[in-house]
Design an enzyme around this catalytic site. Structure first.
Site, mmCIF file in Angstrom:
data_model
loop_
_atom_site.group_PDB
_atom_site.id
_atom_site.type_symbol
_atom_site.label_atom_id
_atom_site.label_comp_id
_atom_site.label_asym_id
_atom_site.label_seq_id
_atom_site.Cartn_x
_atom_site.Cartn_y
_atom_site.Cartn_z
ATOM 1 N N VAL A 34 0.836 -1.202 0.000
ATOM 2 C CA VAL A 34 0.000 0.000 0.000
ATOM 3 C C VAL A 34 0.872 1.254 0.000
ATOM 4 O O VAL A 34 0.611 2.222 -0.694
ATOM 5 C CB VAL A 34 -0.948 -0.004 1.227
ATOM 6 N N ALA A 35 1.953 1.203 0.806
ATOM 7 C CA ALA A 35 2.849 2.356 0.892
ATOM 8 C C ALA A 35 3.667 2.527 -0.385
ATOM 9 O O ALA A 35 3.926 3.655 -0.822
ATOM 10 C CB ALA A 35 3.787 2.198 2.084
ATOM 11 N N GLU A 39 -0.768 5.380 -4.593
ATOM 12 C CA GLU A 39 -2.181 5.410 -4.983
ATOM 13 C C GLU A 39 -2.768 6.822 -4.953
ATOM 14 O O GLU A 39 -3.771 7.099 -5.599
ATOM 15 C CB GLU A 39 -3.017 4.468 -4.093
ATOM 16 N N ASP A 81 -2.028 33.014 -36.133
ATOM 17 C CA ASP A 81 -2.630 33.929 -37.090
ATOM 18 C C ASP A 81 -2.027 35.312 -36.863
ATOM 19 O O ASP A 81 -1.600 35.632 -35.755
ATOM 20 C CB ASP A 81 -4.145 33.966 -36.875
ATOM 21 N N ASP A 358 -9.544 31.699 -34.902
ATOM 22 C CA ASP A 358 -10.732 32.380 -34.385
ATOM 23 C C ASP A 358 -12.001 32.106 -35.182
ATOM 24 O O ASP A 358 -13.095 32.278 -34.675
ATOM 25 C CB ASP A 358 -10.490 33.897 -34.314
ATOM 26 N N ASP A 362 -11.381 27.617 -38.900
ATOM 27 C CA ASP A 362 -10.152 27.260 -38.189
ATOM 28 C C ASP A 362 -10.321 26.022 -37.304
ATOM 29 O O ASP A 362 -9.333 25.490 -36.798
ATOM 30 C CB ASP A 362 -9.680 28.428 -37.303
ATOM 31 N N ASP A 456 2.457 11.104 1.539
ATOM 32 C CA ASP A 456 1.838 10.973 0.214
ATOM 33 C C ASP A 456 0.731 11.986 -0.033
ATOM 34 O O ASP A 456 0.073 11.942 -1.066
ATOM 35 C CB ASP A 456 1.268 9.558 0.019
#
Length: 567
Positions: A34-35, A39, A81, A358, A362, A456
């Site tokens: 788990v450590a 996660e 542009d 724009d 496009d 963590d």
């Protein structure tokens, strides 16, 4: 994760072979797994990206898709542009050509050029009143006619519009048909080089005359001269006979040259991109000379060899275009289809491309780019929906600020991941070496989970929100999109720091039995250390040392990870 779980399974098997308590070791192995597996990483990365969105808003960028934030840090080509992004999008007429001569707007004989002013006002969809509505080019033409006494509203009452042919990017021109008493007349405006060839006659001092080859050449030279001064040039014409919307056999009225000055901050942004090893490419529908003049002012390009027109693109096979595209900094007279082809060619060459846009047309190029950037003020809803980012101020310099943020965000995510993995690796090393040596476990299951809870979460989140040296980041080349998080020393960093944390935690664990052996003058051997650790009071104290050193070293490690080069 696979490696961490495999090591935990290996530890459990070794513990069984050493005839340790199966229940305790199963619990320890599961706790270590788990450590070891980060996660919380997905949550931390998502939170970091989400919080970065608010920072991006402060620099004028709305993020529509979270992953685009870190992709922006890998961009090495920005296709922009010209109008409104690199320039102010504030058009004003500076020069004109009619009656066979070029003059400035103030010096022109507008009595002789009245028909030209009429066409500017009537072939126009913009409105000037309490508010200014319309395209900046058309607004500039309205201001010109209004300045010299011809107002659009009055003209339209006298010469009502009865038909029209709207502007499109293929024809590059617009036509409106008006009723003049019992007759009809059409006014046309559009791209200079194409429309001049469509004219068969011209007005000289109010009289219609044949538009000779020499006169056409002089008109084209005048247009080229204006374009070379960074002016956008429009040809204005009219038609009085035949099918008034077929845009052939026109009467040449003159040329109008408009200036759209570059944004002062855009030049500095281009320099910053250059220092960051990011190429700036200008894409525009303007004449190549106009585009090159603006590009020269901004520092994007300085020679015609760095320019390419849409017509030149169409004449090239895909493979030849792909080879040449990297040396081109200005694309002029392009259509929306050309933009997609430019993006795809750059991507095939391994570039990570950002594209601005724009208009409705496009949207395909915005979708094709790695990062699509739409304009917030002048942009259409279609363009904004297709884009990953939206600039609230339509300013090219904002892209540079957003890229700076993007690089910082990626660096923070990388630091967070390497911190979590090296810290977890340190826990594995501590347990692995102790068990292989036959010692009791340095950490209980509750110790492991408690340290995991501490290190963590908040430290990792703090690293994700760290303020980086933006100037330093923008002097480095962009990372390759294919680079692993472990590239550029990431794996070495993870393994080395993990080893250091594991070794000092293990040494802290062994310090207690070592001091007891010294105090009782018993030889210090692995067997004697192991015997001392079987005494419950000694083991509890040793585990306290290991727990404290491991937890504190990871917190100190979080501070050091802010900058591994100057830790």
């Amino acid at each position: 994760s696979v490696l961490a779980v495999s090591i935990c399974v290996f530890l459990f098997v070794v513990a069984i072979l050493q005839r340790r308590d199966v229940g305790d070791m199963l619990l320890t192995a599961i706790s270590l797994a788990v450590a070891a597996v980060p996660e919380g990483l997905a949550a931390v990365v998502t939170i970091v990206l989400a919080l970065s969105v608010s920072r991006m808003v402060r620099v004028g960028t709305i993020v529509r898709r979270l992953p685009s934030v870190e992709t922006l840090g890998a961009v090495n080509v920005v296709c922009s542009d010209k109008t409104g992004t690199l320039t102010k999008n504030q058009m004003s007429v500076k020069a004109c050509y009619f009656d066979g001569k070029t003059s400035s707007e103030e010096e022109a004989d507008w009595e002789s050029g009245r028909l030209l002013l009429e066409a500017c006002a009537l072939c126009n969809d913009a409105v000037i009143g309490e508010s200014r509505l319309g395209d900046p080019t058309e607004l500039a033409l309205l201001e010109l006619s209004d300045k010299y006494g011809l107002q659009k509203e009055q003209l339209e009452r006298s010469y009502p519009r009865i038909d029209e042919r709207a502007f499109d990017s293929e024809r590059k021109r617009m036509t409106t048909v008006h009723r003049k008493g019992t007759e009809k007349v059409a006014y046309i405006k559009g791209a200079s080089e194409e429309m001049i060839d469509l004219c068969q006659s011209c007005f000289i001092h109010g009289k219609e005359m044949p538009f000779s080859a020499r006169a056409k050449r002089e008109a084209k030279d005048a247009a080229a001269g204006m374009a070379g001064q960074a002016l956008r040039v429009l040809t204005i014409a009219m038609k009085q006979k035949g099918n008034l919307t077929d845009e052939k056999n026109l009467i040449f009225l003159g040329l109008v040259g408009m200036i759209d000055p570059p944004r002062p901050e855009a030049a500095e942004a281009v320099k910053s991109f250059c220092r960051a090893h990011v190429d700036t490419v200008m894409i525009t529908g303007d004449h190549v000379d106009t585009a090159l003049a603006i590009a020269g002012e901004l520092g994007i390009a300085g020679d015609r060899s760095e320019c390419m027109t849409g017509g030149e693109m169409e004449a090239m096979p895909d493979e030849e275009f792909r080879k040449k595209v990297e040396g081109i900094r200005v694309f002029a007279r392009v259509s929306p289809e050309h933009k997609v082809r430019i993006v795809e060619a750059l991507k095939k060459n391994g570039k990570t491309v950002a594209m601005t846009g724009d208009g409705i047309n496009d949207a395909p190029s915005l979708k094709a780019a790695d990062v699509g950037i739409a304009m917030g003020k002048e942009g259409t809803d279609v363009a904004r929906n297709a884009a990953d980012l939206v600039l609230t101020d339509d300013n090219f310099a904002t892209i540079e600020k957003a890229m700076r943020e993007g690089r910082g965000i990626y660096e923070n995510i990388r630091k967070t991941i390497l911190f979590l993995l090296s810290s977890n690796f340190g826990e594995i090393i501590t347990m692995l070496v102790a068990i292989l040596a036959g010692f009791p476990t340095p950490l209980k299951a509750s110790h492991i989970l408690w340290i995991n809870l501490i290190t963590d979460s908040l430290p990792a989140l703090a690293l994700g929100m760290d303020k980086n040296d933006g100037e330093a980041l923008m002097k480095e080349p962009p990372r390759k999109s294919s680079d692993s998080l472990f590239a550029h020393g990431g794996l070495t960093c993870t393994l080395c720091f993990g080893m250091v944390i594991g070794i000092i935690s293990l040494l802290a664990f062994l310090t207690v039995p070592y001091q007891v052996l010294l105090g009782e003058q018993i030889p210090v051997t692995v067997q004697n250390l192991e015997k001392m650790l079987r005494i419950e009071a000694v083991l509890n104290k040793a585990q306290t040392h290991a727990f404290t050193v491991l937890g504190m070293s990871q917190l100190v490690h979080a501070v050091g990870m802010r900058d591994v080069n100057r830790s």
